[in-house]
Design a protein around this motif. Sequence first.
Motif, PDB file in Angstrom:
ATOM      1  N   TRP A 248       0.816  -1.229   0.000  1.00 44.51           N
ATOM      2  CA  TRP A 248       0.000   0.000   0.000  1.00 44.51           C
ATOM      3  C   TRP A 248       0.841   1.266   0.000  1.00 44.51           C
ATOM      4  O   TRP A 248       0.450   2.284  -0.539  1.00 44.51           O
ATOM      5  N   ASP A 249       2.058   1.171   0.607  1.00 40.47           N
ATOM      6  CA  ASP A 249       2.889   2.362   0.771  1.00 40.47           C
ATOM      7  C   ASP A 249       4.142   2.324  -0.105  1.00 40.47           C
ATOM      8  O   ASP A 249       5.059   3.101   0.116  1.00 40.47           O
ATOM      9  N   ALA A 250       4.137   1.422  -1.128  1.00 38.25           N
ATOM     10  CA  ALA A 250       5.365   1.255  -1.924  1.00 38.25           C
ATOM     11  C   ALA A 250       5.770   2.547  -2.630  1.00 38.25           C
ATOM     12  O   ALA A 250       6.952   2.772  -2.886  1.00 38.25           O
TER      13      ALA A 250
ATOM     14  N   ARG B 212       7.188  14.678  -5.741  1.00 37.78           N
ATOM     15  CA  ARG B 212       6.049  15.570  -5.914  1.00 37.78           C
ATOM     16  C   ARG B 212       4.772  14.729  -5.925  1.00 37.78           C
ATOM     17  O   ARG B 212       4.624  13.840  -6.766  1.00 37.78           O
ATOM     18  N   THR B 213       3.895  14.920  -4.993  1.00 39.84           N
ATOM     19  CA  THR B 213       2.586  14.250  -4.891  1.00 39.84           C
ATOM     20  C   THR B 213       2.682  12.740  -5.091  1.00 39.84           C
ATOM     21  O   THR B 213       2.096  12.188  -6.028  1.00 39.84           O
ATOM     22  N   PRO B 214       3.391  12.042  -4.215  1.00 38.66           N
ATOM     23  CA  PRO B 214       3.439  10.580  -4.329  1.00 38.66           C
ATOM     24  C   PRO B 214       2.081   9.971  -3.969  1.00 38.66           C
ATOM     25  O   PRO B 214       1.213  10.654  -3.419  1.00 38.66           O
ATOM     26  N   GLY B 215       1.937   8.690  -4.297  1.00 37.96           N
ATOM     27  CA  GLY B 215       0.646   8.021  -4.107  1.00 37.96           C
ATOM     28  C   GLY B 215       0.685   6.960  -3.027  1.00 37.96           C
ATOM     29  O   GLY B 215       1.730   6.377  -2.707  1.00 37.96           O
ATOM     30  N   LEU B 216      -0.503   6.727  -2.473  1.00 35.93           N
ATOM     31  CA  LEU B 216      -0.700   5.736  -1.424  1.00 35.93           C
ATOM     32  C   LEU B 216      -1.946   4.954  -1.815  1.00 35.93           C
ATOM     33  O   LEU B 216      -2.902   5.527  -2.324  1.00 35.93           O
ATOM     34  N   ILE B 217      -1.926   3.627  -1.592  1.00 39.12           N
ATOM     35  CA  ILE B 217      -3.118   2.822  -1.889  1.00 39.12           C
ATOM     36  C   ILE B 217      -3.689   2.355  -0.558  1.00 39.12           C
ATOM     37  O   ILE B 217      -3.080   1.530   0.133  1.00 39.12           O
TER      38      ILE B 217
ATOM     39  N   ILE C 216      -0.295  14.274  -0.977  1.00 30.85           N
ATOM     40  CA  ILE C 216      -0.310  12.815  -1.190  1.00 30.85           C
ATOM     41  C   ILE C 216      -1.617  12.462  -1.887  1.00 30.85           C
ATOM     42  O   ILE C 216      -2.702  12.859  -1.444  1.00 30.85           O
ATOM     43  N   SER C 217      -1.515  11.702  -2.981  1.00 33.59           N
ATOM     44  CA  SER C 217      -2.693  11.205  -3.679  1.00 33.59           C
ATOM     45  C   SER C 217      -3.053   9.848  -3.080  1.00 33.59           C
ATOM     46  O   SER C 217      -2.237   8.928  -3.085  1.00 33.59           O
ATOM     47  N   ILE C 218      -4.243   9.738  -2.522  1.00 32.65           N
ATOM     48  CA  ILE C 218      -4.660   8.504  -1.847  1.00 32.65           C
ATOM     49  C   ILE C 218      -5.712   7.808  -2.708  1.00 32.65           C
ATOM     50  O   ILE C 218      -6.796   8.359  -2.939  1.00 32.65           O
TER      51      ILE C 218
END
Length: 490
Positions: free
Chosen positions: A36-38, A226-231, A325-327
């Motif tokens: 989820w946090d890769a 810049r604006t990393p993602g999280l699942i 952060i883009s979730i």
Amino acid sequence: MTSASRAVRALPLLAVLAAAPPPAPAAAQSLQPADWDAGIRLAEAVDRNPDPDIVEVDFEARVARVEIAPGVEVDAWTYNGSIPGPTIRVKVGDRLIVHFTNNLPRPSTIHWHGLRIPIEMDGVPGYSQEPVEPGGTFTYDFVVPDAGIYWYHPHVMSAAQVGFGLYGAFLVEDPDENVGIADDLIIVLSDIDLTEEGTLASPDTGGSVGMLFGREGNHVLVNGRRTPGLIARAGAPQRWRVVNAAKSRYFMLDLGEGHVFRKIGGDGGLTEYSEDHEFLVLGAGERADVIVRPTGEPGGNTVLRSLLHDRGYGSTEFRDLEDLISITFADLPPHAGGALPETRRAMEPYALDGATEIELELTVAQDPADKSFSYGINHVPFWQAQPVVAGLADTHIWTVTNSTDWSHPLHLHGFFFMVLDDAGAPVRPLEWKDTVDIPHRKTVRLAVRFDERPGTWIFHCHVLDHAEGGLLSAVHLELPLADFRNLLKH
Ligand SMILES: [Cu+2]
């Protein structure tokens, strides 16, 4: 502008104190999908010492090419080739040994922000060590005294060096602590200033007026991206330890309508009790330990944003919100939820009877000849300042008045303090702080107790341009006079 303090939804204090302690949560299990946090997890420093109570790592400061966004690369200043540098993770009471090599083109040091360690390890040239010259080495070696989320950065040309990428997170875990949440993240907020050609911008842009404001980078970074993602699984709680490592920028975090940040800790470990905040404001250098529960439709998404925080003239006009952060919500049934954990820590406020009162005014002046600005404390910049003198184990009450048009996150090296309210009582919940925002044209009081670590400990604004522009002084902590007399007898 809604201030964070007005947005606080405090737990009724008496109800908290009267309630039975919460049952110890069972050992927590992850509620999140695999990996989820890769897209955001920070690399950790490699411990090369087999002793379970010693963490021994190699840190090399060097210029390295890093990618801050797809296709956007820059030759940045790094520890071990990454922004942020490797995360240090230790247990409270561990001994940390850092073999530092400076392969930058300029002298440098490492300061361990918030750690109550001996002066020789504090990393401030001129006060605690010589600068480490290009090609030189220094070994930092100390016992880590307190659990919490801290960070590290250089203390030479700090606005430039931090701005170029030199910082990292430092997590001190307490094995006896059990908050009951397995899914945790370290979030290092920062920014970097790049030219249109994609090179590091000059740290002197705007001259003295740029210094007066405090230069911000034009790319906001979260864990160096810049604006990393999280699942995330919708509704499942996560624990975030957030560090503001930006050289000037404040962040005002917002997860959207219906979300709160349950703050369980601050600069120096857990707070006295958990408290919900609609927004989370962090001045440069401050940290927070929070529980969040992002909610939304499976398959949908949301975003962690930074709202505009008024840190003074020019800080909110013509500015945009920042997506941090883009979730993305995984295609899983939402977690059923339930109450977020409450935390409690036994903390005693300092006894303030007989404390020494110190008045500090944060000031700005303009040179009549060349029109350049400088900041000062009590009207003198650090290059003319006399240190505040304190005896070992003295308690001080500092009344800090900001007479300037910009806010100043004031950081004291080496010691924790607690913030006092207008009546002089400690602000609840109690929180050990090492950095506190002094809003523009406002006064903040704080209480600090010194201990048995003599030395000259600096304090300064953590808008690093302001510190270099004069807003820095020191506490000279020395043996009581009687001890000197005894020494003279021998
Ligand atoms: Cu400042």
